[in-house]
Design a protein around this motif. Sequence first.
Motif, PDB file in Angstrom:
ATOM      1  N   GLU A   1       0.849  -1.196   0.000  1.00 43.63           N
ATOM      2  CA  GLU A   1       0.000   0.000   0.000  1.00 43.63           C
ATOM      3  C   GLU A   1       0.883   1.244   0.000  1.00 43.63           C
ATOM      4  OE1 GLU A   1      -4.241   1.319   1.766  1.00 43.63           O
ATOM      5  OE2 GLU A   1      -2.925   0.232   3.137  1.00 43.63           O
TER       6      GLU A   1
ATOM      7  N   SER B   1     -13.255  -5.602  -9.751  1.00 48.40           N
ATOM      8  CA  SER B   1     -13.738  -6.763  -8.986  1.00 48.40           C
ATOM      9  C   SER B   1     -14.387  -6.292  -7.695  1.00 48.40           C
ATOM     10  CB  SER B   1     -12.599  -7.735  -8.690  1.00 48.40           C
ATOM     11  OG  SER B   1     -11.626  -7.126  -7.870  1.00 48.40           O
ATOM     12  N   ARG B   2     -15.223  -7.182  -7.164  1.00 47.47           N
ATOM     13  CA  ARG B   2     -15.888  -6.922  -5.885  1.00 47.47           C
ATOM     14  C   ARG B   2     -16.078  -8.251  -5.174  1.00 47.47           C
ATOM     15  NH1 ARG B   2     -20.325  -2.766  -4.219  1.00 47.47           N
ATOM     16  NH2 ARG B   2     -20.797  -3.593  -2.165  1.00 47.47           N
TER      17      ARG B   2
ATOM     18  N   LYS C   1      -2.654   0.310  -3.964  1.00 51.98           N
ATOM     19  CA  LYS C   1      -1.592  -0.683  -3.768  1.00 51.98           C
ATOM     20  C   LYS C   1      -0.782  -0.871  -5.043  1.00 51.98           C
ATOM     21  CE  LYS C   1      -3.838  -3.390  -0.189  1.00 51.98           C
ATOM     22  NZ  LYS C   1      -4.350  -4.706   0.183  1.00 51.98           N
TER      23      LYS C   1
ATOM     24  N   GLY D   1     -16.228   0.095  -2.585  1.00 51.43           N
ATOM     25  CA  GLY D   1     -16.478  -1.340  -2.451  1.00 51.43           C
ATOM     26  C   GLY D   1     -15.952  -2.168  -3.611  1.00 51.43           C
ATOM     27  N   PHE D   2     -15.366  -1.532  -4.599  1.00 53.22           N
ATOM     28  CA  PHE D   2     -14.788  -2.222  -5.757  1.00 53.22           C
ATOM     29  C   PHE D   2     -13.270  -2.086  -5.716  1.00 53.22           C
ATOM     30  CE2 PHE D   2     -19.073  -1.347  -7.064  1.00 53.22           C
ATOM     31  CZ  PHE D   2     -19.431  -2.469  -7.806  1.00 53.22           C
ATOM     32  N   ASP D   3     -12.579  -3.047  -6.328  1.00 52.34           N
ATOM     33  CA  ASP D   3     -11.138  -2.958  -6.535  1.00 52.34           C
ATOM     34  C   ASP D   3     -10.903  -2.787  -8.028  1.00 52.34           C
ATOM     35  OD1 ASP D   3     -10.348  -3.248  -3.865  1.00 52.34           O
ATOM     36  OD2 ASP D   3     -10.492  -5.429  -3.996  1.00 52.34           O
TER      37      ASP D   3
ATOM     38  N   THR E   1      -3.637  -1.354  -7.837  1.00 55.57           N
ATOM     39  CA  THR E   1      -5.062  -1.540  -7.577  1.00 55.57           C
ATOM     40  C   THR E   1      -5.510  -0.431  -6.640  1.00 55.57           C
ATOM     41  OG1 THR E   1      -4.600  -3.082  -5.767  1.00 55.57           O
ATOM     42  CG2 THR E   1      -5.134  -4.047  -7.902  1.00 55.57           C
ATOM     43  N   LYS E   2      -6.745  -0.003  -6.837  1.00 53.93           N
ATOM     44  CA  LYS E   2      -7.339   1.059  -6.019  1.00 53.93           C
ATOM     45  C   LYS E   2      -8.696   0.591  -5.536  1.00 53.93           C
ATOM     46  CE  LYS E   2      -8.220   5.319  -4.550  1.00 53.93           C
ATOM     47  NZ  LYS E   2      -7.773   5.715  -3.252  1.00 53.93           N
ATOM     48  N   SER E   3      -8.919   0.682  -4.212  1.00 52.05           N
ATOM     49  CA  SER E   3     -10.228   0.383  -3.641  1.00 52.05           C
ATOM     50  C   SER E   3     -11.071   1.638  -3.751  1.00 52.05           C
ATOM     51  CB  SER E   3     -10.092  -0.027  -2.176  1.00 52.05           C
ATOM     52  OG  SER E   3      -9.381  -1.235  -2.090  1.00 52.05           O
TER      53      SER E   3
ATOM     54  N   GLY F   1      -5.681   3.051   0.276  1.00 53.43           N
ATOM     55  CA  GLY F   1      -6.510   2.388  -0.733  1.00 53.43           C
ATOM     56  C   GLY F   1      -5.833   2.154  -2.064  1.00 53.43           C
TER      57      GLY F   1
END
Length: 117
Positions: A50, A114-115, A56, A87-89, A82-84, A54
Amino acid sequence: KGFNSPNTLEGYVGVSWEYLTLKYSYSFTDLFGYEKSDGSQYLDLSASYEIMDGLKLNAHIGRQKIEGGGAPSYNDWKVGVTKSLGGFDIGLHYVDTDVDRADLADERVILSVSRAF
């Protein structure tokens, strides 16, 4: 010729420490349909760090050793973020292998959403 059922029985062990993961996979049956490829192995070293709340940075390198000569062994790698968000990545990654002359193994930039439920 050289193929049978694509069903594969694999086992794996893995260890994680902080942001690093190392996994070893072993194929007890023929690997994805290649005849006489039981005993094939995959070694996977991955990192997910990270860098901001949020967000990574992800990296991976893998080595697939295929037994039996039905297919060549190869290396693969991936790097990206990747970013949150809500509720989704959401991910953006560069992936490639050292496999030559196979369109499915050409380098790619992949956007994913993705979720988990």
